[in-house]
Write a protein that holds these residues in place. Structure first.
Motif, mmCIF file in Angstrom:
data_model
loop_
_atom_site.group_PDB
_atom_site.id
_atom_site.type_symbol
_atom_site.label_atom_id
_atom_site.label_comp_id
_atom_site.label_asym_id
_atom_site.label_seq_id
_atom_site.Cartn_x
_atom_site.Cartn_y
_atom_site.Cartn_z
ATOM 1 N N LEU A 37 43.392 36.484 38.899
ATOM 2 C CA LEU A 37 42.561 36.854 39.722
ATOM 3 C C LEU A 37 42.505 38.454 40.206
ATOM 4 C CD1 LEU A 37 43.197 34.228 42.596
ATOM 5 C CD2 LEU A 37 40.952 34.219 41.322
ATOM 6 N N CYS A 38 43.598 39.077 40.026
ATOM 7 C CA CYS A 38 43.863 40.412 40.051
ATOM 8 C C CYS A 38 42.978 41.138 38.685
ATOM 9 C CB CYS A 38 45.506 40.934 40.197
ATOM 10 S SG CYS A 38 46.100 40.518 41.449
ATOM 11 N N LEU A 39 43.126 40.449 37.580
ATOM 12 C CA LEU A 39 42.447 41.080 36.459
ATOM 13 C C LEU A 39 41.008 40.927 36.784
ATOM 14 C CD1 LEU A 39 42.180 42.260 33.655
ATOM 15 C CD2 LEU A 39 42.390 39.906 32.694
ATOM 16 N N GLU A 40 40.480 39.747 37.107
ATOM 17 C CA GLU A 40 39.123 39.326 37.606
ATOM 18 C C GLU A 40 38.568 40.482 38.694
ATOM 19 O OE1 GLU A 40 38.009 35.337 38.398
ATOM 20 O OE2 GLU A 40 39.139 34.960 36.126
ATOM 21 N N ASP A 41 39.263 40.850 39.556
ATOM 22 C CA ASP A 41 39.080 41.649 40.712
ATOM 23 C C ASP A 41 38.549 42.991 40.138
ATOM 24 O OD1 ASP A 41 39.031 39.808 42.674
ATOM 25 O OD2 ASP A 41 40.927 40.650 43.347
ATOM 26 N N PHE A 42 39.625 43.501 39.131
ATOM 27 C CA PHE A 42 39.639 44.669 38.466
ATOM 28 C C PHE A 42 38.441 45.013 37.593
ATOM 29 C CE2 PHE A 42 40.227 46.728 34.303
ATOM 30 C CZ PHE A 42 40.275 48.282 34.913
ATOM 31 N N LEU A 43 38.136 43.539 36.664
ATOM 32 C CA LEU A 43 36.957 43.650 35.972
ATOM 33 C C LEU A 43 35.511 43.866 36.417
ATOM 34 C CD1 LEU A 43 38.236 40.974 33.340
ATOM 35 C CD2 LEU A 43 38.058 43.431 32.893
ATOM 36 N N HIS A 44 35.457 43.094 37.657
ATOM 37 C CA HIS A 44 34.238 43.022 38.519
ATOM 38 C C HIS A 44 33.806 44.522 38.988
ATOM 39 C CE1 HIS A 44 32.789 38.928 38.451
ATOM 40 N NE2 HIS A 44 34.239 38.669 38.447
ATOM 41 N N LEU A 45 34.994 45.288 39.530
ATOM 42 C CA LEU A 45 34.833 46.473 40.003
ATOM 43 C C LEU A 45 34.630 47.474 38.922
ATOM 44 C CD1 LEU A 45 34.957 48.541 42.369
ATOM 45 C CD2 LEU A 45 37.290 48.797 42.122
ATOM 46 N N PHE A 46 35.252 47.332 37.693
ATOM 47 C CA PHE A 46 34.980 48.259 36.726
ATOM 48 C C PHE A 46 33.474 48.055 36.019
ATOM 49 C CE2 PHE A 46 34.735 49.835 32.153
ATOM 50 C CZ PHE A 46 35.959 50.699 32.299
ATOM 51 N N LEU A 47 33.156 46.994 36.223
ATOM 52 C CA LEU A 47 31.612 46.581 35.880
ATOM 53 C C LEU A 47 30.615 47.320 36.558
ATOM 54 C CD1 LEU A 47 29.414 45.234 34.127
ATOM 55 C CD2 LEU A 47 29.696 43.345 35.728
ATOM 56 N N VAL A 48 30.926 47.099 37.774
ATOM 57 C CA VAL A 48 29.975 47.700 39.118
ATOM 58 C C VAL A 48 30.043 49.209 38.998
ATOM 59 C CG1 VAL A 48 29.836 48.244 41.588
ATOM 60 C CG2 VAL A 48 30.174 45.926 40.678
ATOM 61 N N MET A 49 31.430 49.997 38.546
ATOM 62 C CA MET A 49 31.326 51.151 38.671
ATOM 63 C C MET A 49 30.522 51.535 37.545
ATOM 64 S SD MET A 49 35.296 51.986 40.108
ATOM 65 C CE MET A 49 35.047 53.778 39.756
#
Length: 128
Positions: A37-49
């Motif tokens: 879940l932490c990785l997915e949170d990071f990946l989603h924010l990275f995509l947005v940014m």
């Protein structure tokens, strides 16, 4: 006002990455789920940014001090996911969902797989 919001996302990206990295890989099933879940949170924010042209690409890749290690960590996660899904697919005789996708195709097209690949693609320019 929007630029300030964009600037605040960079430390948030670093915090999400640090939360992911600090959780041990070899741990209980519950902890593994938390790590995913932490990785997915990071990946989603990275995509947005990375999709936001107002944020400098260098700022995005500054979420850690060692890009090659981050690249390797994400590659390892990707390969572990693929291995796990391939094993499940083999055990289930490659079941197909209502869209005609196998479990591995879902991962690569709609799931975490494409998020990891997107992040790796964006980091690849920094790893040389």
């Amino acid at each position: 006002m929007e630029a300030k919001s964009d600037e605040n996302q960079v430390p948030n990206l670093k915090r999400k990455w640090d939360q992911f990295v600090i959780i041990p890989s070899k741990s209980s099933q519950e902890t593994k789920k938390e790590k995913q879940l932490c990785l997915e949170d990071f990946l989603h924010l990275f995509l947005v940014m990375s999709s936001n042209k107002a944020i400098d690409r260098e700022d995005i890749t500054n979420f850690c001090t060692d890009i090659p290690s981050s690249f390797n960590i994400m590659t390892r996660e990707f390969m572990s996911d693929v291995h796990e899904l391939a094993t499940k697919a083999q055990a289930n005789d490659s079941e197909v969902d209502e869209n005609g996708y196998t479990i591995l195709m879902q991962y690569l097209i709609q799931g975490r797989g494409w998020l990891i690949l997107n992040t790796l693609h964006n980091l690849a320019t920094q790893v040389r």
